[in-house]
Design an enzyme around this catalytic site. Sequence first.
Site, short mmCIF file in Angstrom:
data_model
loop_
_atom_site.label_atom_id
_atom_site.label_comp_id
_atom_site.label_asym_id
_atom_site.label_seq_id
_atom_site.Cartn_x
_atom_site.Cartn_y
_atom_site.Cartn_z
N ASP A 6 0.99 -1.38 -0.02
CA ASP A 6 -0.05 -0.08 0.11
C ASP A 6 0.86 1.28 -0.03
O ASP A 6 1.47 1.47 0.98
CB ASP A 6 -0.85 -0.01 1.35
CG ASP A 6 -1.70 1.19 1.43
OD1 ASP A 6 -2.14 1.86 0.35
OD2 ASP A 6 -1.77 1.86 2.38
N VAL A 7 0.86 2.03 -1.18
CA VAL A 7 1.79 3.01 -1.28
C VAL A 7 1.14 4.36 -0.79
O VAL A 7 0.09 5.00 -1.67
CB VAL A 7 2.27 3.32 -2.72
CG1 VAL A 7 3.29 4.58 -2.82
CG2 VAL A 7 3.09 1.90 -3.22
N GLY A 8 1.32 4.90 0.17
CA GLY A 8 0.74 6.13 0.75
C GLY A 8 1.74 7.52 0.33
O GLY A 8 2.76 7.24 -0.01
N ASN A 9 1.23 8.63 0.41
CA ASN A 9 1.82 9.73 0.29
C ASN A 9 3.01 9.94 1.31
O ASN A 9 4.12 10.54 0.76
CB ASN A 9 1.23 11.11 0.36
CG ASN A 9 0.29 11.19 -0.80
OD1 ASN A 9 0.30 11.33 -1.98
ND2 ASN A 9 -0.97 11.02 -0.44
N THR A 10 3.10 9.43 2.48
CA THR A 10 4.13 9.56 3.45
C THR A 10 4.83 8.02 3.73
O THR A 10 6.12 8.15 3.77
CB THR A 10 3.40 9.99 4.82
OG1 THR A 10 2.71 11.21 4.46
CG2 THR A 10 4.54 10.30 5.72
N GLY A 107 -9.88 7.06 -4.22
CA GLY A 107 -8.58 6.65 -4.00
C GLY A 107 -8.48 5.10 -3.72
O GLY A 107 -9.39 4.55 -3.12
N ASP A 109 -6.63 3.37 -1.99
CA ASP A 109 -6.71 2.83 -0.62
C ASP A 109 -7.94 2.89 0.20
O ASP A 109 -8.08 2.08 0.92
CB ASP A 109 -5.52 3.76 0.23
CG ASP A 109 -6.01 5.28 0.22
OD1 ASP A 109 -6.66 5.66 -0.98
OD2 ASP A 109 -5.30 5.99 0.99
#
Length: 257
Positions: A6-10, A107, A109
């Site tokens: 899971d690629v998040g912004n942070t 999104g 996610d």
Amino acid sequence: MLLTIDVGNTQIALGMFDGAELIGHWRVSTEPDATFDEIRWQLNGILGADGFTQSDIKGLCVSSVVPALTATIRRVAPHVVSGHVVVVEPGVRTGLSIEIDNPREVGADRIVNSVAARDRYTIPVVVVDFGTSTNFDVVGPSGAYMGGAIAPGLEISTNALVSGTAALRRVEFSPPRSVIGKGTVEAIQSGALYGHAGLVDGVMERIAGTFEGPVTRVATGGLAPTIVPHCRSVDTIDPYLTLEGLRIIHELNQDTE
């Protein structure tokens, strides 16, 4: 085994499943400009350190809100896993009806969290995901995704406060001795933690008020353990909810190779 990313912004969260059992999980910082070689070395290094080899990993499921990294991970995948790769995007089976004005703008996610929440909890259910933003997502009584709310996350809000003022500075997100701060650091801690908890409680109560019966309220995300203890409206913390959702979606797309 199945690798989920899971690629998040942070941050990037990774999980390894053996069947339905989560047997390994990791978190690394998101670097949007990371190259093919950097991502390949990072993934192989993390997985190899725990004894996982490419031949062990028979599948990969990815959700991402960073398009540049989505593309890079697609290219890296054949060098990390030996099986079926699923990227959560329009056209991928989720088993979830999306009842909003433009389903394509949700999104990945948020969809993944909702898939897992519907599978694991009594509906209607609200998921609050504490990341760069604080997202609220609602699965209604029919099991459909109804929409939600998006608020600035704890870190981004505090960073904006500090960068926009001359005398304030970054602080550790820990509870002050009292809600009435006796100094600048404690005052910022009080406003940040209790203020964000109040935001969560306020939005949760308004969402719950749209339903006639009880509503399940679940928290996830890296900052959930920091904020939820100060909330009154969250039933449980499920730290691996997103990874579980990715596992479910991968199973639903086994025959799409």
